[in-house]
Design an enzyme around this catalytic site. Structure first.
Site, mmCIF file in Angstrom:
data_model
loop_
_atom_site.group_PDB
_atom_site.id
_atom_site.type_symbol
_atom_site.label_atom_id
_atom_site.label_comp_id
_atom_site.label_asym_id
_atom_site.label_seq_id
_atom_site.Cartn_x
_atom_site.Cartn_y
_atom_site.Cartn_z
ATOM 1 N N GLY A 23 30.460 24.147 -2.068
ATOM 2 C CA GLY A 23 30.343 25.225 -3.033
ATOM 3 C C GLY A 23 31.675 25.592 -3.652
ATOM 4 C CG ASP A 131 37.079 19.541 7.037
ATOM 5 O OD1 ASP A 131 37.899 18.593 7.089
ATOM 6 O OD2 ASP A 131 36.572 19.953 5.973
#
Length: 277
Positions: A23, A131
């Protein structure tokens, strides 16, 4: 954790902050500054409810956390039929990626120590980030680091699937069906430390068909000229998962322990605000 944020339809969008695979994020100003992450539309194979469950994971993880080196979440909203789903967060500042190029190593190590402190808190709460990279680290003008982007995080050490960003992903993520997400985070921290000292990454991908990684497997890391404390950390972070340190061993290391870093209300001595001018 139920952090309160008062918003209004009159709040104004200040600017676009960035976009990723899940997003885009914009900065808004109302009574205070805050960031809003608007998730991409649902996949064709998903129902509206499946989509909401998938994208709400980040909120559910962050809402249980409370540490000044982890981005604070305020609320999660969805429109009718979940066509628009948004996450409201504190404004954490700018990514440290660009700052690395114009900052001396000792100042960067303040940032790095804060990253470790944040990860230590996550791991103590059984959260694997999965991540970790410089683009997912923000710093505000006060010098405080904020870990962001918990979309791929896991609340169980036992992890599955290939997630993360190529240069930072541990080899077991590619080679094993099941792996320890906490330990794979340590590899990512090791790659970050390597970059801090060499201003380059050791390889593009930790797989056998990559020349740099294959050379590492055959001969180990070339750490000529690296201070002994840094060398010890790198050798125990960038190694096989069965030999790799966990976060407790890392934070107890003498070199890591002695690093100066900003703490809440206690600056490290550097004027980090100049990096924003």
């Amino acid at each position: 954790m139920g952090n309160e944020l008062k918003t209004s339809v009159f709040d104004k969008k200040v600017r676009f902050l960035g976009a990723g695979v899940t997003g885009k994020v914009d900065l808004f100003k109302g009574k205070s500054l805050y960031a809003v992450k608007a998730y991409d539309c649902k996949e064709k194979y998903e129902s509206s409810e499946e989509y909401k469950q998938r994208v709400s994971h980040e909120y559910e993880v962050l809402n249980k956390l409370d540490h000044f080196n982890v981005i604070k979440v305020y609320k999660f909203t969805s429109s009718k039929f979940n066509s628009k789903v948004s996450l409201y967060m504190e404004y954490g500042g700018s990514t440290v990626t660009e700052m690395l190029k114009k900052t001396e190593t000792s100042e960067i190590l303040c940032m790095y120590k804060q990253i470790i402190n944040g990860v230590h808190y996550l791991h103590d709460n059984n959260v694997c980030h999965r991540d970790l990279k410089f683009d997912n680290v923000l710093m505000n003008e006060e010098g405080y680091i904020k870990l962001i982007d918990f979309f791929d995080s896991s609340t169980k050490p036992e992890s599955y699937g290939i997630v993360g960003t190529d240069r930072f992903v541990a080899p077991e993520v590619f080679s094993k069906i099941k792996y320890n997400g906490l330990i794979s985070d340590i590899w990512s921290l090791g790659i970050m430390l390597y970059y801090i000292h060499f201003k380059k990454y050791p390889w593009k991908l930790a797989q056998l068909d990559n020349h740099g990684y294959k050379d590492f497997l055959d001969h180990g890391l070339d750490l000529n000229g690296v201070p002994s404390g840094v060398k010890t950390c790198l050798q125990n972070m960038i190694t096989t998962d069965d030999k790799r340190w966990n976060i407790d061993k890392l934070i107890e290391n003498e070199w890591i322990d002695q690093l100066h870093s900003c703490k809440l209300g206690i600056p490290c001595g550097y004027d980090h605000s100049r990096l924003f001018k």
